[in-house]
Scaffold this motif. Structure first.
Motif, short mmCIF file in Angstrom:
data_model
loop_
_atom_site.label_atom_id
_atom_site.label_comp_id
_atom_site.label_asym_id
_atom_site.label_seq_id
_atom_site.Cartn_x
_atom_site.Cartn_y
_atom_site.Cartn_z
N ASN A 248 0.86 -1.07 0.21
CA ASN A 248 0.13 0.11 0.19
C ASN A 248 0.97 1.37 -0.07
OD1 ASN A 248 -1.44 2.41 1.06
ND2 ASN A 248 -3.02 1.01 1.43
N ILE A 249 0.69 2.07 -1.16
CA ILE A 249 1.78 3.07 -1.26
C ILE A 249 1.43 4.09 -0.13
CG2 ILE A 249 0.42 4.15 -2.91
CD1 ILE A 249 3.92 4.49 -2.83
N THR A 250 0.24 4.40 0.24
CA THR A 250 0.09 5.40 1.16
C THR A 250 0.44 5.07 2.48
OG1 THR A 250 -2.19 5.93 -0.02
CG2 THR A 250 -2.01 6.80 2.19
N ASP A 251 0.23 3.80 3.12
CA ASP A 251 0.69 3.38 4.38
C ASP A 251 2.21 3.41 4.25
OD1 ASP A 251 -1.75 3.06 5.03
OD2 ASP A 251 -1.65 0.88 4.92
N CYS A 252 2.90 2.88 3.06
CA CYS A 252 4.59 2.90 3.33
C CYS A 252 4.97 4.02 3.15
CB CYS A 252 4.87 2.03 1.82
SG CYS A 252 4.60 0.20 2.30
N GLN A 253 4.43 5.04 2.25
CA GLN A 253 4.93 6.64 2.37
C GLN A 253 4.92 7.08 3.67
OE1 GLN A 253 6.52 8.03 -0.50
NE2 GLN A 253 7.49 9.32 1.25
N ALA A 254 3.70 6.85 4.57
CA ALA A 254 3.72 7.38 5.92
C ALA A 254 4.39 6.70 6.79
CB ALA A 254 1.88 7.07 6.21
N ALA A 255 4.58 5.30 6.84
CA ALA A 255 5.96 4.99 7.54
C ALA A 255 7.13 5.42 7.27
CB ALA A 255 5.97 3.44 7.32
N LEU A 256 7.52 5.75 6.21
CA LEU A 256 8.79 6.40 5.62
C LEU A 256 8.85 7.94 6.21
CD1 LEU A 256 11.39 6.03 4.26
CD2 LEU A 256 10.30 6.56 2.13
N ILE B 245 11.41 -2.44 2.97
CA ILE B 245 10.04 -1.78 3.00
C ILE B 245 9.14 -2.83 2.84
CG2 ILE B 245 8.40 -0.54 2.05
CD1 ILE B 245 10.52 1.52 1.13
N GLU B 246 8.50 -3.27 3.93
CA GLU B 246 7.77 -4.58 4.01
C GLU B 246 6.51 -4.66 4.54
OE1 GLU B 246 10.61 -6.86 6.55
OE2 GLU B 246 9.94 -5.54 8.22
N LYS B 247 5.68 -5.74 4.48
CA LYS B 247 4.47 -5.75 4.92
C LYS B 247 4.62 -5.87 6.44
CE LYS B 247 0.02 -8.29 4.67
NZ LYS B 247 -0.85 -8.62 3.55
N ALA B 248 3.78 -4.95 7.33
CA ALA B 248 3.66 -5.10 8.68
C ALA B 248 2.65 -5.99 9.19
CB ALA B 248 2.98 -3.74 9.37
N THR B 249 3.22 -6.62 10.26
CA THR B 249 2.10 -7.88 10.51
C THR B 249 1.33 -7.26 11.77
OG1 THR B 249 4.01 -8.41 12.20
CG2 THR B 249 3.90 -9.71 10.14
N CYS C 205 2.28 -1.31 6.71
CA CYS C 205 3.54 -1.21 6.06
C CYS C 205 4.48 -0.79 7.23
CB CYS C 205 3.85 -0.11 4.89
SG CYS C 205 5.23 -0.05 4.04
N ASN C 206 5.72 -1.36 6.93
CA ASN C 206 7.01 -1.44 7.99
C ASN C 206 8.28 -0.87 7.02
OD1 ASN C 206 8.19 -1.42 10.68
ND2 ASN C 206 9.10 -3.42 9.72
N VAL C 207 8.91 -0.15 7.46
CA VAL C 207 10.27 0.28 6.88
C VAL C 207 11.26 -0.14 8.32
CG1 VAL C 207 11.99 2.40 6.23
CG2 VAL C 207 9.46 2.33 5.57
N ALA D 204 15.46 5.10 0.65
CA ALA D 204 14.18 4.60 0.59
C ALA D 204 13.19 5.29 -0.46
CB ALA D 204 13.87 4.25 1.77
N ASN D 205 13.10 6.54 -0.36
CA ASN D 205 12.07 7.26 -1.03
C ASN D 205 12.35 7.35 -2.75
OD1 ASN D 205 9.52 8.56 -0.84
ND2 ASN D 205 10.63 10.68 -1.30
N ASN D 206 13.70 7.43 -2.81
CA ASN D 206 13.97 7.48 -4.25
C ASN D 206 14.33 6.32 -4.97
OD1 ASN D 206 13.48 10.41 -4.25
ND2 ASN D 206 15.70 10.73 -3.15
#
Length: 156
Positions: A53-61, A145-149, A87-89, A112-114
């Motif tokens: 999920n791009i929104t969740d991963c960007q928020a984590a980052l 950048i991985e799926k959060a459990t 999402c988990n960074v 990570a972002n670029n």
């Protein structure tokens, strides 16, 4: 798929200093099919999985931004984690390194972002490291950048 062994993180802020010092007590495993893309001389990354999920991963980052150029000192086998919803960074020092792995928050964020967020934009998770063999013992760090459990009964 090969198994990557990493550590769960417990972070401690060093008193009187500008470094974040990290310690851990537990190990966690994740898997990734590795087809590396070259970045710098020895840095590489791969995309894997699905349903990122791009929104969740960007928020984590984005949680890294307030730290700016603060140094993180990460000890052997330890990981720093930033999570948001699904999402988990995670930035980890390889378990066999003999010195701390030192990076700034802005270094982690920029790479990570670029570099590896392109995987997330395509719906996949990603793994980056300073070795072409991302599932092996080469290099000093891994950036995930991985799926959060789910934890403590939360549903994602």
């Amino acid at each position: 798929m090969m198994i990557l062994k990493t550590a769960v993180v417990f972070a401690l802020v060093a008193l009187g200093g500008s470094h974040l010092v990290v310690s851990s007590n537990a190990n966690q495993a994740s898997s990734a099919a590795v087809l590396p893309h070259m970045l710098d001389k020895r840095d590489a990354y791969t995309c894997y999985g699905r349903d990122a999920n791009i929104t969740d991963c960007q928020a984590a980052l984005d949680q890294l931004q307030p730290f700016g150029d603060q140094d993180f000192e990460v000890y052997s086998g330890i990981c720093l984690n930033w999570s948001w919803a699904t999402c988990n960074v995670r930035f980890c020092a390889q378990p066999y390194v003999t010195k701390t792995v030192n990076r700034t928050a802005s270094w982690i964020y920029e790479w990570a972002n670029n570099a590896i967020m392109s995987c997330v934009q395509d719906g996949q998770y990603s793994l980056m490291g300073d070795s072409l063999n991302l599932n092996g013992n080469g290099g000093t760090y891994r950036l995930h950048i991985e799926k959060a459990t789910p934890s403590h009964g939360e549903d994602f």
